[in-house]
Enzyme design. Structure first.
Site, short mmCIF file in Angstrom:
data_model
loop_
_atom_site.label_atom_id
_atom_site.label_comp_id
_atom_site.label_asym_id
_atom_site.label_seq_id
_atom_site.Cartn_x
_atom_site.Cartn_y
_atom_site.Cartn_z
N LYS A 24 -10.49 19.63 70.17
CA LYS A 24 -11.32 19.48 71.37
C LYS A 24 -10.99 20.55 72.41
O LYS A 24 -9.87 21.05 72.50
CB LYS A 24 -11.18 18.07 71.94
N ARG B 96 -8.29 10.52 63.94
CA ARG B 96 -9.55 11.07 63.42
C ARG B 96 -9.47 12.59 63.52
O ARG B 96 -9.41 13.14 64.62
CB ARG B 96 -10.73 10.52 64.24
#
Length: 264
Positions: free
Chosen positions: A210, A243
């Site tokens: 991210k 994840r």
């Protein structure tokens, strides 16, 4: 319970990290095979990007992206848990019919019908904190007390799911890294992740690659080292499911963490 590893399988042309216009059934199945070989416990299939500013995908197009893949996964690996990353009830319904075990709903506001649907199939659901939509979420980052507000939001969703008949153990929370949070807020959230364990349910953490993990000096591939470091911090603060895109490397992180925890 041992931490679980969820491999991200993006059946999309435009996801922020591994979206690919050439994604097809053969290439996606090859990715799934690699993930399982490298230690993934769960495969998370998604047909709609949720990156900031991403446009929504029509329901029929999303189904066309994910359902053939889910069917092929189920035919090839009967016992591998499959998650479907969707916010649409009709897509979730068809996925559950095809053998999905878990609905990963990143809307932040799952409809009661979604909870009831998951309950009817004796499946599980991930409820994530966010605000607005992918088009608007990064303009909604003002909080009076971010940690408490996120915790209260997730507590309300757990209660709502239970009111729809879902067992508490079938609800998983996700604090929503990168969703309606600034860079600094994401770091604060990671540092205080253990705060959310008081909710008494499993916690999924999605940090992989991210943008907020970017540092001044980035090598290639982008944000991989930071992701691995952040996932270790998440494990130390109570993450139950990671994840990730980098399954092989993250499995090593989990193995290291478990050996560290076992040390006297």
């Amino acid at each position: 319970m041992k931490p679980q590893l969820m491999g991200i399988v993006n059946a999309t042309p435009d996801s922020f990290y591994d979206g690919n216009p050439q994604n097809n059934l053969a290439s996606l199945m090859a990715k799934c095979k690699d993930y399982i070989r490298d230690g993934a416990d769960i495969l998370d299939v998604g047909g709609e990007s949720t990156r900031p500013s991403a446009e929504p995908v029509p329901e029929e197009e999303e189904k066309a992206r994910v359902l053939p893949l889910i069917a092929e996964i189920r035919k090839t690996w009967q016992n591998v848990p499959v998650s479907l990353d969707t916010v649409k009830i009709p897509v979730a319904l068809e996925g559950l019919k095809a053998g999905v075990n878990l609905i990963n709903d990143v809307s932040g506001t799952p409809d009661k019908e979604m909870f009831k649907l998951v309950k009817d199939f004796n499946a599980e659901i991930v409820v994530m904190h966010t605000r607005g939509t992918p088009q608007t979420m990064q303009s909604q980052t003002e909080y009076a007390d971010m940690l408490s507000e996120i915790k209260d939001f997730l507590a309300d969703k757990i209660a709502e799911a239970q009111s729809c008949g879902l067992a508490k153990q079938n609800v998983i929370i996700d604090v929503g890294f990168g969703f309606a949070k600034t860079r600094g807020q994401n770091y604060e959230l990671l540092k205080h992740l253990a705060f959310f364990k008081e909710l008494g349910v499993r916690m999924l953490v999605g940090l992989s690659r991210k943008t907020f993990l970017s540092q001044k000096c980035e090598g290639a591939p982008k944000r991989k080292a930071q992701t691995l470091a952040a996932n270790l911090v998440a494990l130390q603060n109570g993450a139950d499911i990671l994840r990730v895109h980098d399954v092989k490397e993250t499995r090593k992180i989990i193995n290291f963490y478990e050996e560290l925890e076992a040390a006297k």
